[in-house]
Design an enzyme around this catalytic site. Structure first.
Site, PDB file in Angstrom:
ATOM      1  N   HIS A 132      -3.490  -2.919   0.119  1.00 14.81           N
ATOM      2  CA  HIS A 132      -3.860  -1.799  -0.293  1.00 14.81           C
ATOM      3  C   HIS A 132      -4.272  -1.592  -1.934  1.00 14.81           C
ATOM      4  O   HIS A 132      -3.936  -2.370  -2.611  1.00 14.81           O
ATOM      5  CB  HIS A 132      -2.916  -0.570  -0.137  1.00 14.81           C
ATOM      6  CG  HIS A 132      -2.831  -0.194   1.425  1.00 14.81           C
ATOM      7  ND1 HIS A 132      -2.261   0.765   1.867  1.00 14.81           N
ATOM      8  CD2 HIS A 132      -3.245  -1.095   2.616  1.00 14.81           C
ATOM      9  CE1 HIS A 132      -2.438   0.903   3.239  1.00 14.81           C
ATOM     10  NE2 HIS A 132      -2.977  -0.424   3.560  1.00 14.81           N
ATOM     11  N   GLU A 134      -3.885   0.416  -4.087  1.00 13.12           N
ATOM     12  CA  GLU A 134      -2.775   0.931  -5.212  1.00 13.12           C
ATOM     13  C   GLU A 134      -1.831  -0.473  -5.376  1.00 13.12           C
ATOM     14  O   GLU A 134      -1.409  -1.002  -6.633  1.00 13.12           O
ATOM     15  CB  GLU A 134      -1.825   1.825  -4.595  1.00 13.12           C
ATOM     16  CG  GLU A 134      -2.419   3.306  -4.176  1.00 13.12           C
ATOM     17  CD  GLU A 134      -3.127   3.224  -2.734  1.00 13.12           C
ATOM     18  OE1 GLU A 134      -3.507   2.405  -2.343  1.00 13.12           O
ATOM     19  OE2 GLU A 134      -3.016   4.260  -2.369  1.00 13.12           O
ATOM     20  N   CYS A 158       0.012   5.326   0.753  1.00 12.88           N
ATOM     21  CA  CYS A 158       0.942   5.186   2.032  1.00 12.88           C
ATOM     22  C   CYS A 158       2.297   4.950   1.577  1.00 12.88           C
ATOM     23  O   CYS A 158       2.660   4.765   0.521  1.00 12.88           O
ATOM     24  CB  CYS A 158       0.310   4.347   2.925  1.00 12.88           C
ATOM     25  SG  CYS A 158       0.893   2.527   2.230  1.00 12.88           S
ATOM     26  N   CYS A 161       2.929   1.711  -0.210  1.00 18.24           N
ATOM     27  CA  CYS A 161       2.501   1.673  -1.677  1.00 18.24           C
ATOM     28  C   CYS A 161       3.283   2.531  -2.571  1.00 18.24           C
ATOM     29  O   CYS A 161       3.589   2.624  -3.635  1.00 18.24           O
ATOM     30  CB  CYS A 161       1.137   2.103  -1.813  1.00 18.24           C
ATOM     31  SG  CYS A 161      -0.017   0.917  -0.992  1.00 18.24           S
TER      32      CYS A 161
HETATM   33  N1  LIG Z   1      -3.654   4.868   0.386  1.00 14.20           N
HETATM   34  C1  LIG Z   1      -4.406   3.757   0.877  1.00 14.20           C
HETATM   35  C2  LIG Z   1      -4.752   3.847   2.132  1.00 14.20           C
HETATM   36  C3  LIG Z   1      -5.457   2.843   3.037  1.00 14.20           C
HETATM   37  N2  LIG Z   1      -6.004   1.853   2.259  1.00 14.20           N
HETATM   38  C4  LIG Z   1      -6.753   0.981   2.994  1.00 14.20           C
HETATM   39  C5  LIG Z   1      -6.100   0.140   4.011  1.00 14.20           C
HETATM   40  C6  LIG Z   1      -7.353  -0.112   4.763  1.00 14.20           C
HETATM   41  O1  LIG Z   1      -8.000  -1.069   4.395  1.00 14.20           O
HETATM   42  C7  LIG Z   1      -8.184   0.941   4.614  1.00 14.20           C
HETATM   43  C8  LIG Z   1      -7.824   2.135   5.915  1.00 14.20           C
HETATM   44  O2  LIG Z   1      -8.674   2.085   7.063  1.00 14.20           O
HETATM   45  P1  LIG Z   1      -8.710   2.800   7.977  1.00 14.20           P
HETATM   46  O3  LIG Z   1      -7.450   3.176   8.710  1.00 14.20           O
HETATM   47  O4  LIG Z   1      -9.296   4.228   7.523  1.00 14.20           O
HETATM   48  O5  LIG Z   1      -9.859   2.152   9.134  1.00 14.20           O
HETATM   49  O6  LIG Z   1      -7.894   1.606   3.325  1.00 14.20           O
HETATM   50  C9  LIG Z   1      -5.680   1.756   0.878  1.00 14.20           C
HETATM   51  O7  LIG Z   1      -6.044   0.751   0.271  1.00 14.20           O
HETATM   52  N3  LIG Z   1      -4.871   2.755   0.297  1.00 14.20           N
END
Ligand SMILES: Nc1ccn([C@H]2C[C@H](O)[C@@H](COP(=O)(O)O)O2)c(=O)n1
Length: 234
Positions: A132, A134, A158, A161
């Site tokens: 992620h 973060e 999440c 993180c």
């Molecule tokens: N706080 C976050 C939440 C999600 N991510 C990343 C993880 C995945 O690459 C994407 C989420 O994909 P989706 O479930 O919308 O198809 O975003 C993050 O980096 N930081």
């Protein structure tokens, strides 16, 4: 002409009637402005005073996170994060992507199909592999202390993180979108942040849009057509 990158139709956040989206039209940083383009300072009076429309810190750091998100290869959600110390220095930046040397062209960018589907393969799910934004920002801080820093992220962190944020000593989280707020992983995240007193708040942008326009910058430069390898060295 602004350099337009892939547009995602869905808004990233709806804040005070201002749409913050992945469309670069909404995140358009003018490099000309940053270089103090003489055209933008038409009169003596104007040049004698500081610019009024400069970026405020929070917009600056969130825009930095949005720009970082543009590096993400995730076709659905691109996230960017930026960590800032108490003296407003950027100490680290990150975006969501696979670990170093795990090829973007080999690992899956989709989510595994439903368990009952005949071709269900639990290993074909990006969530098993993506780091992620973060987490990448924290890892990119090359071991320096992050105690008391602020983390700007385009999407609420999440639970995994949140654990890293807490352990790293980050004291504040500013975010743009909380589109997954109802999911258990995000509720667990808030539960942990609340328990330990890490503050979090949605960033309300002061500027509706910031334009990045490479052409404006180069148009002003009589030497723009010269390649980097043809620079006049004196
Ligand atoms: N706080 C976050 C939440 C999600 N991510 C990343 C993880 C995945 O690459 C994407 C989420 O994909 P989706 O479930 O919308 O198809 O975003 C993050 O980096 N930081």
């Amino acid at each position: 002409m602004a350099a337009l990158l892939p547009v995602k139709n869905e808004p990233l956040a709806q804040v005070n009637n201002a749409t913050v989206s992945w469309d670069l039209c909404y995140l358009s940083l003018s490099f000309a402005e940053m270089a103090q383009d003489p055209k933008s300072q038409m009169t003596e009076t104007l040049t004698n005073h500081k610019r009024k429309d400069y970026l405020h810190w929070d917009d600056y750091f969130m825009a930095t996170s949005l720009l970082s998100a543009k590096r993400s290869k995730d076709p659905v959600t691109q996230v960017g994060a930026c960590i800032v110390d108490s003296r407003n220095r950027i100490v680290a930046i990150g975006y969501n992507g696979f670990p170093r040397n795990c090829s973007d062209d080999v690992f899956p960018w989709s989510k595994a199909k439903k368990k009952r589907a005949h071709d269900f393969d639990p290993l074909e799910d990006k969530k098993l592999y993506v780091v992620h934004a973060e987490a990448n920002a924290i890892l990119n801080s090359i071991g320096m202390s992050l105690t008391g820093t602020r983390l700007y992220t385009t999407l609420f962190p999440c639970n995994e993180c949140a654990k890293l944020i807490i352990q790293a000593g980050i004291s504040q989280v500013l975010y743009l979108s909380d589109k997954y707020a109802d999911k258990p992983t995000y509720r667990a995240s808030k539960r942990m942040l609340d328990a330990v007193g890490v503050e979090y708040k949605r960033h309300i942008p002061q500027k509706k849009s910031i334009i990045i326009d490479f052409d404006t910058y180069t148009e002003e430069d009589p030497n723009a057509s010269l390649g980097a390898n043809k620079l006049h060295l004196s």
